[in-house]
Design a protein around this motif. Sequence first.
Motif, PDB file in Angstrom:
ATOM      1  N   UNK A   1      27.684 -17.562 -32.177  1.00  0.00           N
ATOM      2  CA  UNK A   1      27.609 -19.013 -32.349  1.00  0.00           C
ATOM      3  C   UNK A   1      26.312 -19.527 -31.744  1.00  0.00           C
ATOM      4  N   UNK A   2      25.535 -20.224 -32.555  1.00  0.00           N
ATOM      5  CA  UNK A   2      24.302 -20.822 -32.072  1.00  0.00           C
ATOM      6  C   UNK A   2      24.541 -22.301 -31.790  1.00  0.00           C
ATOM      7  N   UNK A   3      23.919 -22.796 -30.735  1.00  0.00           N
ATOM      8  CA  UNK A   3      24.035 -24.213 -30.384  1.00  0.00           C
ATOM      9  C   UNK A   3      22.728 -24.658 -29.751  1.00  0.00           C
ATOM     10  N   UNK A   4      22.544 -25.967 -29.664  1.00  0.00           N
ATOM     11  CA  UNK A   4      21.325 -26.482 -29.040  1.00  0.00           C
ATOM     12  C   UNK A   4      21.621 -27.778 -28.317  1.00  0.00           C
ATOM     13  N   UNK A   5      20.776 -28.049 -27.348  1.00  0.00           N
ATOM     14  CA  UNK A   5      20.822 -29.306 -26.610  1.00  0.00           C
ATOM     15  C   UNK A   5      19.452 -29.940 -26.773  1.00  0.00           C
ATOM     16  N   UNK A   6      19.359 -30.949 -27.606  1.00  0.00           N
ATOM     17  CA  UNK A   6      18.055 -31.544 -27.900  1.00  0.00           C
ATOM     18  C   UNK A   6      17.442 -32.199 -26.661  1.00  0.00           C
TER      19      UNK A   6
END
Length: 120
Positions: free
Chosen positions: A67-72
């Motif tokens: 699972x890929x995720x990001x915090x802008x």
Amino acid sequence: VQLQASGGGLVQPRGSLRLSCVASGSILRINDMGWYRQAPGQQRELVATITSGGTTTYADSVKGRFTISRDNAKKSVNLQMNSLKTEDTAVYYCNAEIRPLRTYYTTDYWGQGTQVTVSS
């Protein structure tokens, strides 16, 4: 501008690891972010990508496990890897398409790579 990756290591099959990557420097905007990997003797391949709006894509080999995720706000991208297999062993690289401050173009930036070894 630079990307700093962390979180690799040695894990047993069916185990989990979490990779993180943080962008720093004079950044105006970050578009797509992603993870790639390169096993010995193999070409670098895409693992997963995520747009600034959160749309994700995955390689068929990792669907349902990674699972890929990001915090802008933190300019970071993560890769949660579950149910790891020996064939996931590789050096993992984070990637980001970044527009630096005071420029009119975007450039692909790469992290330094972090080793993931899946072995019993």
